[in-house]
Design an enzyme around this catalytic site. Structure first.
Site, short mmCIF file in Angstrom:
data_model
loop_
_atom_site.label_atom_id
_atom_site.label_comp_id
_atom_site.label_asym_id
_atom_site.label_seq_id
_atom_site.Cartn_x
_atom_site.Cartn_y
_atom_site.Cartn_z
N SER A 151 -22.77 19.40 -5.91
CA SER A 151 -23.90 20.31 -5.94
C SER A 151 -23.63 21.54 -5.06
O SER A 151 -22.64 22.23 -5.27
CB SER A 151 -25.17 19.57 -5.50
N ASP B 167 -26.99 15.89 -16.50
CA ASP B 167 -27.32 16.39 -15.17
C ASP B 167 -27.66 17.87 -15.28
O ASP B 167 -26.80 18.74 -15.07
CB ASP B 167 -26.15 16.15 -14.21
N HIS C 220 -26.55 13.28 -11.07
CA HIS C 220 -26.13 14.38 -10.21
C HIS C 220 -25.27 13.92 -9.03
O HIS C 220 -24.29 14.56 -8.68
CB HIS C 220 -27.37 15.11 -9.70
#
Length: 612
Positions: free
Chosen positions: A154, A305, A332
């Site tokens: 991320s 995701d 994720h």
């Protein structure tokens, strides 16, 4: 495949690397230290160093760099700080990477955690450039062998990719996963629709963390709130006076939710900026620098995701760097399965230890393999078939676009409509929601859940094919073309592609959303894509003329699924998703007229892989 089944060492296994070099290993016990580093402009950045406990005086090891805005280390609540040195996830990572002969430097990026400084927006150029100063410091340490790699998911995945753009001589390989590449189209405005759920919740989480408050974890990660009191101060800050000063500086930060209502278009300046816009924070703009580095990539994301799989595909299509790209059926954080053919089944395959083995096998090969890491391959998982495949090009070989037309009686047919007149009217229902288990909500503690489509679809405009006469593999981006009129100048369309079995059970496959004012097809995209290009720039906005037919053509999010013989394909169409996207228009109740006549058709092109 059961939870405990091991992947065979076969050609299509994305987690297996051949000829991994042997290196000295360590016990897995580790030691930590923390301190401030002073950046070139005087800002003090908090770092944590993790090393093998049994590292010898003459041992030299490579370093993993992770730059986060989510606290580099945690101060645990009582009594947990008396019982635990680290939460389980961190302990597992620290133990594994040190056992493989790596050190770790984790960083609170400027304006966050225990670091000083401010942040006008994520991945600001000053934050990126800090990576160079940190790598300069790393290679001077007694334990460093001069090699640095970066990894993270991320936000941390983006910082790791930005580190590759610096062309630092010590930087040798990168593993970003579940990260953002084009922030505007993948996260903030998919199809031009403002993702108000994610941007609001993410921005508020960041604001809370930057003020050293864990309260936001209550709604997102309840167990984190239970364990964590705040960010861990650096060792020398025993009275937390420096931490208190840093947190005060953070009050000047600007957060992404402050752009709501201020920014709609890709080229509009961000809040408080004169020029910098959404593209300024998109790491795709660093393609030339990243290619110059030629560092090898390992990169992972899940099909469902958010739009993370798009960055895997786009990076693979555009970068010249060596790369193993992987798109699977995980969420994720790569902690849970996210596969609509296994609803409410979340056991991840493979488990975390096997994942970590793959990461560090890649790093070992990139750093110390007999030959330079040179592969360029994308591995993808076909859901429904539950099979891994690989390709050296995208779209994959054998892909053919099959056209299905919206037709009378809610049908989806391979033949064009034959009636002179034909349309379906739809009054946009702004109470429609795909729920809190959809692909845009599973960044945090939420689990993917698309099990309520049977209740949702009756409120949507739906079109079904006849039962398929043979299995159909869909791999790639479906392309939707709608000829429609509206009673309003602005609006949006959301198209769901679904699999309906013989009993009427509905399996979500993918979706696409699009705001009508962005319908202009533009030339020269900023990077290579295989869907229609819309600039999302202010000058290209085209409001609808109420009552006048306009062509709306856009790509759905990519997928890879096998729809079985006897099942039907379904298109389910609506104009809102209240729990995810902002409503368009902001006022009024549009009625859409979707055309499906002999002369004015609406259709979807589906990427089908020829099966032999």
């Amino acid at each position: 495949m059961s939870k405990n089944e091991k992947f065979p060492k076969e050609e299509s296994n994305p987690y297996h690397f051949e000829n991994v070099p042997s290196r000295k290993t360590f016990s897995g016990r580790y030691k930590k230290s923390s301190q401030y580093l002073t950046m070139r402009d005087g800002v003090k950045i908090a770092i944590e160093v993790v090393l093998p406990e049994d590292l010898g005086k003459t041992d030299k090891i490579p370093t993993v760099l992770m730059q986060t805005r989510y606290w580099r280390n945690y101060k645990l609540r009582i009594p947990f700080r008396w019982l635990l040195n680290d939460i389980p996830d961190k302990k597992m990572l620290y133990s594994y990477l040190t056992s493989r002969g790596y050190g770790l430097v984790t960083v609170d990026v400027r304006g966050t955690g225990a670091s000083f400084g401010t942040r006008p927006y994520p991945w600001h150029k000053n934050e990126v450039e800090d990576g160079r100063d940190i790598m300069d410091w790393i290679v001077e340490q007694f334990w460093s062998n001069g090699d640095v790699v970066a990894m993270g998911g991320s936000y941390v995945g983006v910082t790791s990719e930005y580190a590759a753009s610096l062309n630092h001589p010590a930087f040798k390989a990168v593993f970003p996963y579940s990260n953002q590449w084009d922030v505007y189209s993948e996260v903030a405005f998919p199809g031009g629709l403002y993702n108000h759920y994610f941007i609001r919740i993410w921005g508020e989480l960041g604001e809370g963390l930057d003020q050293n408050s864990s309260k936001k974890f209550l709604s997102l990660f309840p167990i984190f709130y239970f364990f964590l009191k705040g960010v861990q101060p650096v060792e020398t800050d025993e009275n937390e006076e420096l931490l208190e000063k840093a947190v005060k500086e953070h009050k000047k930060n600007v957060y992404v939710f402050q752009n709501e209502g201020e920014v709609d278009f890709r080229d509009e300046p961000l809040t408080g900026q004169e020029v910098d816009n959404a593209d300024t924070v998109g790491v795709f703009t660093e393609q030339a620098n990243i290619e110059k580095s030629n560092v090898p990539f390992l990169t992972w994301a899940g099909w469902l995701d958010g739009a993370a799989a798009e960055n895997i595909i786009n990076r693979f299509m555009n970068y010249k760097n060596p790369m193993r790209a992987v798109i699977g059926d995980f969420d994720h954080g790569m902690k849970r399965r996210a596969n609509p053919y296994f609803p409410l089944t979340y056991d991840i395959i493979p488990e975390k230890e096997e994942q970590m083995k793959s990461w560090f096998d890649f790093f070992d090969l990139a750093l110390y393999g007999e030959d330079s890491f040179s592969e360029k391959v994308l591995y993808y998982y076909t859901m429904g078939e539950e099979k891994w495949k690989k390709t050296e090009k995208w779209p994959p070989m054998g892909q053919e676009m099959h056209r299905f037309y919206l037709n009378e009686n809610s049908t989806l047919t391979g033949s064009k409509p034959n009636k002179e007149e034909g349309e379906d009217k739809y009054s946009v229902d702004f109470n429609i929601t795909s729920g809190d288990g959809n692909r845009w909500h599973v960044h945090y503690a939420q689990k993917m859940n698309y099990t309520k489509r049977e209740k949702i679809d009756p409120n949507l405009l739906v079109y079904d094919t006849l039962p398929l006469e043979e299995d159909m593999e869909i791999t790639g981006h479906p392309i939707m073309t709608l000829n429609l009129a509206s009673t309003h100048q602005d609006g949006a369309i959301i198209v769901y592609l679904e699999d309906v079995d013989e009993e009427g059970n509905i399996t979500y496959l993918t979706e696409g959303e699009f705001r009508f004012i962005h319908r202009k097809i533009s030339e020269t995209p900023p990077y290579k894509i295989d869907i229609p290009y819309h600039s999302f720039k202010k000058a290209d906005a085209l409001p609808l003329v109420p009552g006048e037919v306009a062509e709306i053509k856009f790509g759905l999010l990519a997928t890879s699924v096998l729809v079985r013989k006897g099942h039907k394909l379904r298109l389910a169409i609506c104009g809102a998703d209240k729990d995810t996207f902002l409503r368009y228009p902001s006022e009024g109740n549009p009625v859409l007229s979707i055309k499906r006549s002999k002369e004015t058709q609406s259709f979807i092109d589906i990427p089908v892989i020829k099966r032999y």
